[in-house]
Every structure is written in C-alpha cells, then in structure tokens.
Write a protein that holds these residues in place. Structure first.
Motif: not given
Length: 123
Positions: A9-10, A16, A33, A100, A116, A121
């Motif tokens: 998760y961003f 992302a 994404i 993502l 990540i 992320g």
C-alpha cells in the motif's frame, strides 16, 4: 518455479510506480497498480448545488460516494471519514489508497519486500 505475491500500500501513484520500476529488474510474473476506496463512486463529475440538489447522504457530499438508497446512505454517513470528526490513522494506513500487487519468483521475494519498503510501501 514457485511464485509468491505481495500486496503493498502506498500514499501516491508516483511512489507505487517508483517501486514498480525497481521491481522490473527482478523476475516479475505480473504487476499492477490500482486505487481503491471503501466508498463507491469516483471523480466528482456531476457537481451540484447542495442547497437545491437532491442529496442522498452526507457521504455523497463529503466523499462523492454513489449511494444506492437511504439505508446505504445512513451506513455511509456513520463512517468517521464522512464527517471528518475523527483523528483516525492510528494504525498507519491513513491515506494509503494505492495498491501495488506483485507476483514473482519466491527466490527474489525477500529482495522485493526490501525494495518495496525502501520505496515507502507498507506491506
């Protein structure tokens, strides 16, 4: 070859995308994404005057949710994000609405997780 998946998760699509570009060097089988929301609806395409327009729910005004009826409107308005009357974000997920999704070879899984996390992320 065994595959593993990662859901990260961003806070922004750019974050992302940055992580996705780093992951391309690994053996990625599939990657996407997406933006998600707890409320149905999307961009504000149909502006209205709240004084004269038909308003289904508070959620329709504050979150631009596409509410299907009075019961869904009541349920949506009960969410603290509709009124803004909550501190929220105690669990660190606040504002992370970009997902993502990555499917890759299990041999590069630890390296992908590290990339990540370094890109901002949350896994």
């Amino acid at each position: 070859m065994t595959e593993k998946n990662i859901l990260a998760y961003f806070k922004s699509p750019e974050e992302a995308q940055h992580a996705a570009s780093k992951l391309q060097s690994l053996r990625v089988a599939d990657m996407s994404i997406d933006r998600f929301s707890a409320d149905p609806g999307g961009e504000l395409n149909d502006p209205m005057n709240p004084l004269t327009g038909k308003i289904t729910s508070l959620t329709t005004l504050t979150l631009n949710a596409d509410i299907s009826g009075p019961s869904a409107g009541i349920l949506g308005a009960a969410d603290p994000s509709a009124s803004g009357m909550s501190g929220g974000g105690q669990d660190g997920t606040e504002g992370r609405d970009i997902l993502l999704t990555v499917v890759l070879d299990e041999n590069v899984f630890p390296q992908a997780m590290r990339l990540i996390e370094e890109s901002g992320g949350m896994i």
